[in-house]
Structures are given as structure tokens and as C-alpha cells.
Write a protein that holds these residues in place. Structure first.
Motif, short mmCIF file in Angstrom:
data_model
loop_
_atom_site.label_atom_id
_atom_site.label_comp_id
_atom_site.label_asym_id
_atom_site.label_seq_id
_atom_site.Cartn_x
_atom_site.Cartn_y
_atom_site.Cartn_z
N ASN A 183 0.86 -1.09 0.13
CA ASN A 183 -0.02 0.07 0.00
C ASN A 183 1.03 1.13 -0.02
O ASN A 183 0.32 2.25 0.08
CB ASN A 183 -0.94 -0.10 1.36
CG ASN A 183 -2.24 -0.77 0.93
OD1 ASN A 183 -3.15 -0.50 0.35
ND2 ASN A 183 -2.03 -2.31 1.48
N GLY A 184 2.19 1.11 -0.27
CA GLY A 184 2.94 2.20 -0.47
C GLY A 184 3.02 3.07 1.00
O GLY A 184 3.34 4.11 0.92
N LEU A 185 2.99 2.36 2.22
CA LEU A 185 3.06 2.89 3.53
C LEU A 185 4.43 2.60 3.91
O LEU A 185 5.24 1.71 4.03
CB LEU A 185 2.05 2.49 4.45
CG LEU A 185 0.57 2.63 3.91
CD1 LEU A 185 -0.33 1.94 4.65
CD2 LEU A 185 0.18 4.26 3.81
N ASP A 186 4.66 3.46 5.03
CA ASP A 186 6.17 3.46 5.88
C ASP A 186 5.81 2.27 6.51
O ASP A 186 4.89 1.98 7.21
CB ASP A 186 6.40 4.77 6.44
CG ASP A 186 7.83 4.86 7.21
OD1 ASP A 186 7.90 4.41 8.32
OD2 ASP A 186 8.63 5.01 6.49
N ARG A 187 7.05 1.89 7.03
CA ARG A 187 7.00 0.57 7.91
C ARG A 187 6.63 0.98 9.44
O ARG A 187 6.35 0.12 10.16
CB ARG A 187 8.55 -0.06 8.25
CG ARG A 187 8.69 -0.98 7.07
CD ARG A 187 9.90 -1.93 7.30
NE ARG A 187 9.92 -3.17 6.04
CZ ARG A 187 10.73 -4.00 6.55
NH1 ARG A 187 11.66 -4.08 7.30
NH2 ARG A 187 10.76 -5.24 5.70
N ASN A 188 6.77 2.12 9.73
CA ASN A 188 6.52 2.69 11.09
C ASN A 188 5.10 3.26 11.30
O ASN A 188 4.81 3.61 12.41
CB ASN A 188 7.41 3.70 11.56
CG ASN A 188 8.75 3.24 11.69
OD1 ASN A 188 9.19 2.46 12.11
ND2 ASN A 188 9.76 4.29 10.94
N VAL A 189 4.41 3.03 10.36
CA VAL A 189 2.82 3.46 10.23
C VAL A 189 2.08 2.49 11.64
O VAL A 189 2.65 1.48 11.66
CB VAL A 189 1.98 3.40 9.09
CG1 VAL A 189 2.82 4.33 8.38
CG2 VAL A 189 2.01 2.03 8.52
N PRO A 190 1.20 2.99 12.30
CA PRO A 190 0.35 2.03 12.99
C PRO A 190 -0.25 0.68 12.43
O PRO A 190 -0.77 0.94 11.21
CB PRO A 190 -0.78 2.75 13.70
CG PRO A 190 -0.29 4.13 13.42
CD PRO A 190 0.73 4.24 12.16
N ALA A 191 -0.19 -0.30 12.89
CA ALA A 191 -0.72 -1.59 12.50
C ALA A 191 -1.23 -2.51 13.28
O ALA A 191 -1.05 -2.39 14.66
CB ALA A 191 0.41 -2.24 11.86
N ARG A 192 -2.04 -3.45 12.98
CA ARG A 192 -2.77 -4.37 13.88
C ARG A 192 -3.29 -5.59 13.42
O ARG A 192 -3.29 -5.65 11.87
CB ARG A 192 -3.94 -3.72 14.79
CG ARG A 192 -5.12 -3.21 13.80
CD ARG A 192 -6.13 -2.43 14.44
NE ARG A 192 -7.34 -2.30 13.65
CZ ARG A 192 -8.16 -1.06 13.63
NH1 ARG A 192 -8.00 -0.29 14.80
NH2 ARG A 192 -8.88 -1.06 12.99
N VAL A 211 -3.63 -1.79 8.58
CA VAL A 211 -2.68 -0.82 8.63
C VAL A 211 -3.41 0.57 8.70
O VAL A 211 -4.16 0.60 7.70
CB VAL A 211 -1.73 -0.96 7.36
CG1 VAL A 211 -1.07 -2.27 7.54
CG2 VAL A 211 -2.37 -1.07 5.98
N LYS A 212 -2.74 1.75 9.09
CA LYS A 212 -3.34 3.08 9.06
C LYS A 212 -2.66 3.89 7.94
O LYS A 212 -1.68 4.19 7.70
CB LYS A 212 -2.84 3.82 10.34
CG LYS A 212 -3.61 5.19 10.65
CD LYS A 212 -4.84 4.75 11.04
CE LYS A 212 -5.59 6.04 11.82
NZ LYS A 212 -5.67 7.32 10.63
N GLY A 213 -3.64 3.97 7.05
CA GLY A 213 -3.45 4.87 5.70
C GLY A 213 -3.42 6.23 5.93
O GLY A 213 -3.31 6.73 7.19
N SER A 214 -3.37 7.01 4.81
CA SER A 214 -3.41 8.58 5.15
C SER A 214 -4.54 9.07 5.85
O SER A 214 -4.73 10.00 6.36
CB SER A 214 -3.21 9.23 3.78
OG SER A 214 -4.35 8.67 3.03
N GLY A 215 -5.71 8.22 5.79
CA GLY A 215 -7.21 8.63 6.57
C GLY A 215 -7.55 7.34 7.16
O GLY A 215 -7.22 7.40 8.32
N ASP A 216 -8.27 6.55 6.61
CA ASP A 216 -8.93 5.53 7.27
C ASP A 216 -7.92 4.26 7.43
O ASP A 216 -6.80 4.47 6.90
CB ASP A 216 -10.23 4.90 6.84
CG ASP A 216 -11.29 6.14 6.98
OD1 ASP A 216 -11.33 6.81 7.90
OD2 ASP A 216 -12.14 6.28 6.04
N TRP A 217 -8.26 3.17 8.40
CA TRP A 217 -7.52 1.91 8.46
C TRP A 217 -7.79 1.28 6.98
O TRP A 217 -8.93 1.25 6.69
CB TRP A 217 -8.00 1.20 9.68
CG TRP A 217 -7.37 1.73 10.77
CD1 TRP A 217 -8.04 2.73 11.70
CD2 TRP A 217 -6.21 1.33 11.67
NE1 TRP A 217 -7.00 3.00 12.80
CE2 TRP A 217 -6.05 1.99 12.75
CE3 TRP A 217 -5.31 0.27 11.23
CZ2 TRP A 217 -5.09 2.02 13.47
CZ3 TRP A 217 -4.41 -0.07 11.98
CH2 TRP A 217 -4.09 0.80 13.12
#
Length: 826
Positions: A183-192, A211-217
């Protein structure tokens, strides 16, 4: 004075509120994953070499280490009494201060809460008078926000929880990181991630990744489950569904060196190339990396070219190596073109064999009609019918007593009691919903039936055995062609392996798949030429071609107990010194496994459970040897005796129990196997002929040579008639009645021996036909004998019979249709 009364009243009220208040809490619980069972949540877990100890809700327990697949951690959200939480904290504090348990229990938590609230209320009253502005600030900082935050997120937040996390969790974490990259996200973004409740009791676990995107999960699901059994030295394999179907393999010894990792992959690719045209699925780095980075002109590259490009990528750019690691160690990834694991296909072909309720519901009136019962199950089932009527008479009487005591007798009819009785005896879970019937009454009635069943267990067992046999026969009849084709193609695979001079050494249903058009499943199973059996993972494989120094490479030791022999635990030099031809011995490891696989395909059952359970004892014998890496002949002999004694009992028992089905199934013996199978059948026929002559000539029951000659020349049918005459005691002279039971046993055993000789004659005659068609019974028996003769030397003593009985005694006692030749000679 009024002020202190208010403070006391306020403190008492707060104590009462706390007594009833429940709060949402998050806690770390350990998860114990059990083979074939539901995961167990525990507060504490301690492990030793043989046991896993745990504590849950104040109670302690343990599992055998061999029954535990893994131990992990999980964050659980649940409601708990606030009083219970405070009481737990009190106990911990007082234990640390050295108070004994008696004093801790005597110190009431409610009194402690009251005193605390009284002190707090007094302090607050003083603060209100002195610092009213400060009180507002203090109130605004109440911890309610923290509790609200905890309640707002019911997912298990991704955290590192220690080194003992389960492999399933580690794999889920790996794909969660992959999901971020996709999803092109940084490894440090919130995830669960969360394991779905519906899958906790299933073999395949379903995880919800977030994973927490720019807006919603952003969320998606993946599935992961163990594939096969852990085998010690061999890697653990897991079946994963994430975009595609794949197998993830985790080596027992962590691989952290990139050069070794790539070398292992190249070795398996070389074996797969050598195996062609046998379809083979082996690890490739491209399985994962193509999800991370697209290569230019990717669509125009072959699979081999694409793999080389991705290997070059990770060698030149080490940062991509991280996408191939699970918990800081390299894992191997294999992509499946379809999900037709042989083990799953076999399970589907036999999925109804244990559903006795289906057999009962299909024809419920048969249970009360003797003529219909014997027409459906045969005249031999008449004693079972009589036992069923006895059970029902007792069960009906008990049910009517319970109903009468409940006062609801006028509402319930006999047909309803019969329906409940059949539901109970078949093991159907739950109560049928019936209008106007109290569910609690149904429970009491079913408990009454259970009491009757327990006191008449033999009648219950006989009925259930009959119903299961009927289900197995129906499943076999329905899928006979598919089963026959799977077995035939399994034989072809064994011959191809010998032709290619390769031994896979860990053949089992979970390591095999059906190579065919996925869109044509299951139709292609009806045509053996429409599919072939392919191989998943060749980690334990070895080439039987000698190397430059004239030796065969040492393969990885170990195997899966249900399909392995003691030779899987021995190194090449030990096998050579004790069994001679090393290449032949390694090939026969696959040969032995194929016997168990074919039996599993035909019956849905494991052929060698006793032999599998003998492996802990075999390992103990090996470890007690002075030289574990190259044990002496005495050790190898002891290991072999323990294993083959169990294996001989297994095959004698199971081939007898399933003789009707196995004799109905006809298999074409491949030309490459035909000579050895024919020679073995001729040897067995000779041994059976000798056994017949000994059985007759040495019997103390026969005094006349004329009678002995008559029995030696008599057919099986004639001997059966003689046995029936001796069974009817009333028609015998008085002097014969005392020996009648021994004579019946003697004649029945003689009949079985003659039947075995006739079967061998028919099988040998079939080799005159180019298709070499023989029964699955004769083929499996012959294949087993060939493996046994090669792996158990003739210079060793004969195997001990099961439970210390002679082979003949065991055959007579257990009323088996076969007397195996394994103990009669080599």
C-alpha cells in the motif's frame, strides 16, 4: 459531625459501587496451540523438554510437549470486576511484603477499599475548602479517558511480546509488513491484526490485517495453518492464502546467511529440474519479491529468468533481503498453482465416513424393522439389530420415567422418543427444536439414554461400528474410480522416482499435490490420464547417483512418523554397513511411504499408527548407543525389531479389517514394478502352502491321515461347511462336543490360509495380462513384504508377535481373514 457522617456515607456508597462495577481491561494472555484441538488461553506458561505447564483462572494443568505445536502471546479485551482486579493487586503487594497466605485472605479487600475511599473523601473535603480551583483541574485529569481509549479499540494492537510467539503469529506479522509495502506505506505506520473468532478452533486460522493509511484504516484478510506434522530435523511448513496460495517453510536451524539461503533454493531447483516431467513446487524468492517490486519487462520473462533476476536483486540490494525473513531468519516461499493437496483431496473423498447420523437419518424406519435392517446390512447384522432393540427398550423405559416425573407425558408421543433415541445413539450434538417441548426435559431424557448406553456399551459399539462400515462402503462405492486413479498414479510416481534415481524420503499426502487443470476439479479424478501427482518441497530429497568419490550424498535425517522407517534416522554409512545396497534402501523409504499413502487414499485411515508411536522408543534406543552417529548392529537390530513388530501388527490388522474394500479395488502394476511384485507373490504363495501343510499335519485334533488328506485337498467352501457343522453342537456326538470350539477355530484358520493361497494364485495369474491388474490387498501386502525383507535382515531373530501371542493364535483370536507371511520366513 454532619460532615463526617456524609464522608462515611459517601465512602460506603463508593465501596458498594466498586463491588458491582465491571470494567473493560486488556491483558496479555499466552496461547497454547494443541494438535487437533482448540487453542488454550493461559495466564502463565512454563515449558520443559517433555511437558508444557500452564495456569489459567487460578487452576494449573499441563500438556505433553509433543502435543503442543507452539506457544504464543495475544492481547485479549475482556470485562472484569473492579473488585477482583483490586483484590489481585492487594494479594501481589502483600506477598511481596512477606505476609503469609492466611493473613492475606483474612484482610478483606472491601474493608481496604472503604478505608481508602474514607481517606480520599476526607482529603477531598479539605482540598475543596482550601484549593477549590485546583480541584477543577484535578477533576479534568480523571483517568476515564484512558479507559475510553481502551474500550474504543477492541482489536489486538500489534506489539512485540517476547521470543516465544507462535509461528502462526510470526507469519501473520510478516504478511502485515508486506501489506504495508503493497500500500506504499512506511514501515512505522500503526498496524494491528486480529484472529477471527470463527477460526480459533479451526486448523486454518484467519487473520484480519489492518494498517493506518493516510485517512482510514486499510484492512484485508489472510489465512494460515500448519501443513503436515513437525518432524524435528525437517522444516515446518505452513499453508498460506495471501493473494495466492503458497507454502511457507521455516527451517529448524535459522538460516541467516544469504549465500546459504540462495544455495539451498538452487539445490531444490536443480532437483526439481532433474525430476521432470514430475511436477515439482520448490522455494523461489520471486514468490514474495514480485509483490514488493515489479521488474521491467517482467511479463516477457520465463519463470526461470524471473527468479534469476530477483536473486540478483537481493544480492545487489541487501535491503530487499528483509522481505524474505520471518523473525530475522530467512524463510522459504513456494507458490501453488492450485490448492489440490493430495491430503485434502483424500479427506474430501472420505469426509462422510464418520457421520453415523447421516446413515441413521437416511432410513430411520430400518431401526425398528428386522427384515428391512437385515436387507440393508446383511443377515450377519441380525445380532446388532437385536442389541439395538434391547437398547431401545431400556432407553424407552428410562425416557418414559423421566417424562412421567416431569408431568408432560400427554404432550410426547412414542415416535418422538424414537427420534431422540436415534439422535442420542448417533452422537448428534444439540437438541432438535420441538414446539411445546421443554429443552431442559430433552436434556434429562438424553442423559437418561446416556446412562443406558454406558451400561450396555457393547451393543452401542456394535451398532456404531456397523453404521460406520456402511458409510465407508458407500463412500468407497461412490468414489471408487477416483480412489483407484489416485492409487495408480501414486504407483507411477514411485516408478518415476526410481527411474530418475531420486529418493524424496518424506513422501506424505501433505507433500503431494494433483497436477491438473484447476477448472476441471473434481471431474479430472475420474480419468487417471487427466492428472498426475506432483511434489511439494524436496528438502529431504537426495540423488541416488554416486558423486565423484563414488558415494551418495548424505541427505537430511528425519521424516514423518506415519510414513517413515528407522532408516530415516540413520546415516548413509550405517545403512550401508547393515543393509547393503544404499541406493535401494533410500528408494525403499519412498516405497514404504507409498504403501501408507495408497492405503490412506483407499480407506481414509492411517495404516501405521502403532509403528508411528514406536518412534519415541526407537529414538531412546538410538540415544543409548555408544555411538549415536554410527550405531552398532545390536542397536540397529533393536530399533528395527521395535518398529517392524509394530508395523507388522498394523498391516495385519488393517488389511484384515478393510479386506473387502481392498479386494474390490483393482490396480495396474507398472511394468517397472511387475517383476519384483510377481516374485514376492510367488514367495508368499509358497510360504502359505507350507503353512497349510504344517497347520494340518501338526494339529492334535486330527487323528486320521484320511482326514488330513481330505482337508489338504478341500476347497475353502468345503472347509467352511465343515466349520458350520462343528459350530452346531446339537448335531455332534457327545465325544466331539468338548473339542468343538477348538475344531471351529482350527477350520476357520485353515480356511483363511487357503483363501490367502488362492488370492496369491489369482494375483500371479494376472501378470500374464499386460496390464498386470491385481487387488489392492495383494499389492499392498507384497509391497510391504519387499520393504520388510530389505530393512529387516534375515540373520536377525523373527519378530515378536503382538502381546506375546503367536502369529497363529493372534489370527484365530481376532478372527482375521489374513495370516500374514511376515513371521513365517524370509
Amino acid at each position: 459531625m454532619k460532615k463526617w457522617i456524609l464522608i462515611v456515607a459517601f465512602s460506603a456508597l463508593c465501596t458498594a459501587v466498586i463491588f458491582f462495577l465491571k470494567v473493560d481491561i486488556s491483558s496479555n494472555s499466552r496461547v497454547i496451540y494443541i494438535k487437533g484441538g482448540e487453542p488454550v488461553l493461559a495466564d502463565k506458561v512454563d515449558q520443559s523438554d517433555q511437558f508444557v505447564f500452564y495456569e489459567a483462572n487460578g487452576k494449573a494443568g499441563m500438556f505433553m510437549r509433543a502435543d503442543v505445536t507452539s506457544v504464543g502471546s495475544i492481547k485479549v479485551q475482556k470485562q472484569a470486576s473492579l473488585l477482583f482486579i483490586i483484590d489481585g493487586q492487594k494479594r501481589q503487594i502483600m506477598e511481596r511484603l512477606g505476609f503469609n497466605q492466611k493473613l492475606i485472605r483474612a484482610f478483606d479487600t472491601r474493608l481496604l477499599i472503604f478505608l481508602f475511599m474514607f481517606a480520599a473523601a476526607s482529603g477531598i473535603a479539605k482540598l475543596i475548602l482550601m484549593l477549590s480551583n485546583s480541584v477543577k483541574t484535578t477533576v479534568s485529569k480523571t483517568p476515564a479517558g484512558d479507559s475510553l481509549h481502551q474500550r474504543s479499540d477492541h482489536s489486538r494492537v500489534l506489539e512485540e511480546e517476547g521470543r516465544e510467539t507462535s509461528d502462526l503469529r510470526d507469519i501473520a506479522l510478516f504478511f502485515l509488513e508486506l501489506y504495508k509495502v503493497q500500500n506504499g506505506l512506511d514501515r512505522n505506520v500503526p498496524a494491528r491484526f486480529t484472529m477471527t473468532d470463527a477460526s480459533t478452533s479451526q486448523k486454518m486460522k484467519v487473520f484480519e490485517l489492518g494498517v493506518k493509511g493516510s485517512g482510514d484504516w486499510l484492512t484485508r484478510r489472510m489465512s494460515v495453518g500448519p501443513l503436515g506434522e513437525e518432524t524435528g530435523s525437517k522444516s515446518k511448513c505452513f499453508y498460506v492464502i495471501y493473494d495466492t496460495h503458497m507454502v511457507v517453510k521455516i527451517p529448524p536451524v535459522p538460516v541467516t546467511d544469504m549465500e546459504k539461503y540462495v544455495g539451498d533454493i538452487r539445490r531444490e531447483v536443480q532437483i526439481a529440474t532433474h525430476l521432470s516431467p514430475v511436477a515439482c513446487i520448490v522455494p523461489m524468492v520471486s514468490v514474495v519479491l514480485k509483490k514488493v517490486k515489479k521488474l521491467p519487462y517482467e511479463s516477457s520473462l520465463t519463470q526461470e529468468q524471473l527468479e534469476k533476476q530477483y536473486i540478483r536483486l537481493v544480492e545487489e540490494h541487501p535491503e530487499y533481503q528483509e522481505y524474505l525473513k520471518i523473525k530475522d531468519r530467512f524463510a522459504f516461499f513456494m507458490e501453488l498453482t492450485n490448492s489440490f493437496f493430495l491430503g485434502r483431496v483424500i479427506d474430501e473423498l472420505h469426509e462422510s465416513k464418520d457421520k453415523t447420523i447421516d446413515e441413521i437419518r437416511e432410513a430411520p424406519d430400518v431401526a425398528w424393522d428386522q427384515e428391512a435392517f437385515t436387507a440393508r446390512y446383511g443377515l450377519d447384522a441380525l445380532p446388532v439389530f437385536e442389541g439395538l432393540q434391547t437398547l431401545y427398550q431400556l432407553g424407552e423405559a428410562e425416557a418414559k420415567r423421566i417424562i412421567r416425573e416431569s408431568g408432560q407425558g400427554e404432550k410426547i408421543h412414542t415416535f418422538q422418543i424414537k427420534n431422540w433415541f436415534l439422535s442420542s445413539i448417533s452422537g448428534e450434538k444439540g437438541n432438535p427444536e420441538e414446539k411445546g417441548i421443554d429443552p431442559a426435559l430433552l436434556d434429562r431424557v438424553k442423559n437418561g439414554f446416556s446412562t443406558v448406553f454406558k451400561s450396555n456399551q457393547k451393543n452401542v459399539d456394535d451398532l456404531i461400528r456397523l453404521l460406520k462400515t456402511q458409510q465407508e462402503i458407500k463412500a468407497f462405492s461412490k468414489n471408487r474410480q477416483q480412489i483407484e486413479n489416485i492409487a495408480s498414479n501414486m504407483l507411477q510416481l514411485i516408478c518415476l522416482l526410481k527411474e530418475k534415481r531420486l529418493a524424496l524420503r518424506d513422501l506424505k499426502p501433505d507433500n503431494l499435490f494433483l497436477d491438473a487443470d484447476p477448472g476441471n476439479y473434481p471431474v479430472f479424478l475420474k480419468n487417471k490420464n487427466a492428472f498426475s501427482i506432483g511434489v511439494i518441497d524436496v528438502e529431504t530429497a537426495v540423488s541416488l547417483m554416486p558423486t565423484r568419490d563414488g558415494t551418495i550424498a548424505q541427505p537430511l535425517l528425519g521424516g514423518t512418523p506415519l510414513y517413515a522407517t528407522p532408516l530415516h534416522l540413520l546415516k548413509n554409512r550405517t545403512i550401508s554397513s547393515n543393509f547393503g545396497n544404499l541406493a535401494e534402501a533410500l528408494h525403499l523409504q519412498d516405497w514404504f511411504a507409498s504403501i501408507a499413502i495408497i492405503f490412506k487414499a483407499v480407506t481414509g485411515r492411517n495404516l501405521f499408527p502403532r509403528a508411528a508411536r514406536s518412534f519415541p522408543g526407537i529414538l531412546k534406543i538410538l540415544k543409548s548407543s555408544r555411538n549415536r552417529t554410527d550405531p552398532d548392529e545390536a542397536t540397529v537390530k533393536a530399533m528395527s525389531q521395535k518398529f517392524w513388530s509394530a508395523a507388522a501388527t498394523d498391516i495385519k490388522t488393517h488389511l484384515s479389517v478393510f479386506s473387502d474394500i481392498l479386494n474390490q479395488l483393482t490396480l495396474s502394476v507398472p511394468e517397472a514394478m511387475a517383476p519384483s511384485i510377481k516374485v514376492e507373490l510367488e514367495r508368499e504363495k509358497t510360504l502359505l502352502h507350507i503353512a497349510i501343510r504344517k497347520h494340518v499335519s501338526l494339529s492334535p485334533l486330527l487323528k486320521s491321515e484320511k482326514n488330513k488328506t481330505f482337508l489338504l485337498e478341500a476347497s475353502c467352501e468345503t472347509i467352511a461347511k465343515q466349520a458350520a457343522r462343528w459350530e452346531n453342537h446339537t448335531q455332534l456326538p457327545d465325544q466331539h462336543r468338548q473339542v468343538a470350539p477348538q475344531m471351529v477355530a482350527f477350520l476357520n484358520n485353515l480356511s483363511r490360509l487357503k483363501q490367502g493361497e488362492s488370492e496369491k494364485s489369482r494375483a500371479i495369474a494376472a501378470f500374464a495380462n499386460p496390464s498386470h491388474e491385481v487387488s489392492a490387498y495383494s499389492l499392498l501386502e507384497a509391497m510391504f513384504q519387499i520393504a520388510f525383507k530389505a530393512m529387516y535382515k534375515s540373520r536377525w531373530k523373527a519378530l515378536p508377535a503382538a502381546d506375546g501371542a503367536s502369529d497363529q493364535q493372534t489370527a484365530v483370536k481376532e478372527d482375521r481373514s489374513m495370516v500374514t507371511t511376515i513371521l513365517n520366513g524370509n
